[in-house]
Write a protein that holds these residues in place. Sequence first.
Motif, PDB file in Angstrom:
ATOM      1  N   VAL A 170      -2.413  67.365  45.854  1.00 56.15           N
ATOM      2  CA  VAL A 170      -2.205  67.035  44.457  1.00 56.15           C
ATOM      3  C   VAL A 170      -2.969  65.743  44.211  1.00 56.15           C
ATOM      4  O   VAL A 170      -2.886  64.830  45.025  1.00 56.15           O
ATOM      5  N   LYS A 203       1.241  68.083  48.900  1.00 55.15           N
ATOM      6  CA  LYS A 203       2.242  68.659  47.988  1.00 55.15           C
ATOM      7  C   LYS A 203       3.667  68.550  48.524  1.00 55.15           C
ATOM      8  O   LYS A 203       4.600  68.159  47.813  1.00 55.15           O
ATOM      9  N   LEU A 226       5.151  71.984  41.326  1.00 55.06           N
ATOM     10  CA  LEU A 226       4.643  72.045  42.703  1.00 55.06           C
ATOM     11  C   LEU A 226       5.173  73.278  43.418  1.00 55.06           C
ATOM     12  O   LEU A 226       4.467  73.908  44.194  1.00 55.06           O
ATOM     13  N   ILE A 261      -2.708  69.704  39.793  1.00 55.80           N
ATOM     14  CA  ILE A 261      -2.084  70.571  40.795  1.00 55.80           C
ATOM     15  C   ILE A 261      -2.807  71.907  40.712  1.00 55.80           C
ATOM     16  O   ILE A 261      -2.476  72.756  39.894  1.00 55.80           O
TER      17      ILE A 261
END
Lengths: 371, 371
Positions: free
Chosen positions: B216, B132, B206, B229
Amino acid sequence: MKFTCNQSVLTKALNIVSKAVTSRTTIPILKGILLEVSNNGTLKMSASDLDITIEETIEVENAESGSIVVQSKLFGDIIRKLPNADVSVEQEEGNVIIKCMNSQFSIIGLSPDEFPNIKDIEENQGNIVFNKTILKEMIRKTSFAASIDESKGVITGILIELLADGINMVAIDGYRMAITREAMINKEEKNVIISAKIMNEISKILSDASEEDENVKLFMSDKKAIFMIGSVKVVLRLLDGEFIKYKDVLPKDNKIKVKVNKGDLMESIERASLLSKEGKNNLIKMSIKDTIVTITSKSEEGNVKEEVIISKEGEDLDIGFNAKYVLDVMKSIDDEEVYMYFNTPITPCLVEPIEGEAFEYLILPVRITNN
Amino acid sequence: MKFTCNQSVLTKALNIVSKAVTSRTTIPILKGILLEVSNNGTLKMSASDLDITIEETIEVENAESGSIVVQSKLFGDIIRKLPNADVSVEQEEGNVIIKCMNSQFSIIGLSPDEFPNIKDIEENQGNIVFNKTILKEMIRKTSFAASIDESKGVITGILIELLADGINMVAIDGYRMAITREAMINKEEKNVIISAKIMNEISKILSDASEEDENVKLFMSDKKAIFMIGSVKVVLRLLDGEFIKYKDVLPKDNKIKVKVNKGDLMESIERASLLSKEGKNNLIKMSIKDTIVTITSKSEEGNVKEEVIISKEGEDLDIGFNAKYVLDVMKSIDDEEVYMYFNTPITPCLVEPIEGEAFEYLILPVRITNN
């Protein structure tokens, strides 16, 4: 003109003084800050939009006397972006040279002769001393209720009423009224009206000013007032005219007395107003019945019903309000509970503290139709 | 349709899903959020502006299956302003009834039949896994260099280049180019272009998404991509077209190599641009000579000279830049020092890290005249 001063000291002073600079003027000199250095080692910075003048005086080094006007925005941006080190500022003919470490600026200066000369009033007139926090609170609790329509004269202002044993501040815009009171011993009784916009600027300066000084001095003449906040001096024009006889507006009779939790009421009205915004007047309806006030609102998008527990003396009542006016009042109150007094669906609601008389608010209702 | 869910859980999910709602549409259903409850106790919320669709699935109680569309803004405002307690939501014919403690709302619902049906792609295609934090950083380091002119096609996008041993992201708007690289093992080589605006939305999601999931997933087909996500699924349309052959644009020859402290250079350019903003092109002039780069700028209001210490290999050079383009690049770099490569006053400047090849930036110069 020449001086050397630490960048952060200069930045702090510029942030305060530049509050008097208006961007809306077409007169170039009013976008400027007047720098006046005296040989005894002080720099006085001044800015003015003619209604308000802010001056701050700081100590500087390498002082050579002289004065020049610089553009507030450009000079301020330059000083703010320089490293935190000694900044030297020097006049070279019509220009101002700014040096700091590896940076050197030359910017155009303006003649100080054109700068407005705000004559001081004698500082022994109407001298009163405020606690900074109390003054800030009194401004916060009243200024929102002043009119923002600049054509409206005195009701764009806050009435400051000096009594022998206290001070009142009052604002009224025709839809609501705010009164705050503080105990204070005053030598003379006196009333002045100061623009609410300027009082909000004063409040910001009180937040920015050094925390060393707890007190603020206020000097008043017939036309002007001066606030002295530490090393900052604010000269302002008073509003001219007769303030509304606000005591006559306060309802004499209060048949219905409601005690309510302010936070619960605010949250319910905020939710109810999600559906009132679309309609006219931001209208919410309050149905006061026994131990519950039911707040309803509707629009094309739907409807809402909120219930808040109250304790009540007097009859039941249905009354309509502009949600914003009720919320503005509730937001300015710190107390957990308040009294709300009502008479009829077409007479104003009075909001008062459970104890004491630190504030009074009056809110005009909106006529509701039964559908 | 019926469910009960905690207010803060619902608020968090709505904040994410509503990012796909556009306020600029004239199609009412696109201002809505589709609520789909299944009997197994899940609520799926979806919103779409046709370019991007965001879905989040959460667990709920008292679930009765069904689906309805609510207005995103009104529904979101209501849920956000409710107390942190259980919220029950229930369909009653065309309306949605929302209850929570002493609040009850009834709002108009829309038929789910009109809601855009974004068909999924098969999720085993082009499956890659990002960390991420790395994905967020790569977006930050490139998206500013994409064109914001929506008529410009592929250069409004970020090229994502999957190589056997790494991933590159590239953006170019004709005035500057940004390339970031990360090591990564990929089964297949593949290129896709995703709108920089959508990538910035992905970056916000995010930040908002639960911190439990570090990774992710990205699935790609020819027309669409899906970011997974945590419990959030983002389906988006790829940009269609041939991306600029960016490697051909990179200069082969770099006669002048300058090592500079990024922070010092940024601060000097920021100050210099205070006087360049007024002029054309935000122009600053950099004179690279021995161990010093002198940055100058001037306008009607004055002039500025800044000096920054460098170490240099190669000849001296005078070159002009749009200050904003240099600042954008420097802001996106975390390293303390960078290399800047130059050739002539009319060829682009290349910015690279002192070590490694995590990024490359190209900045076009502005022609300067000698006066």
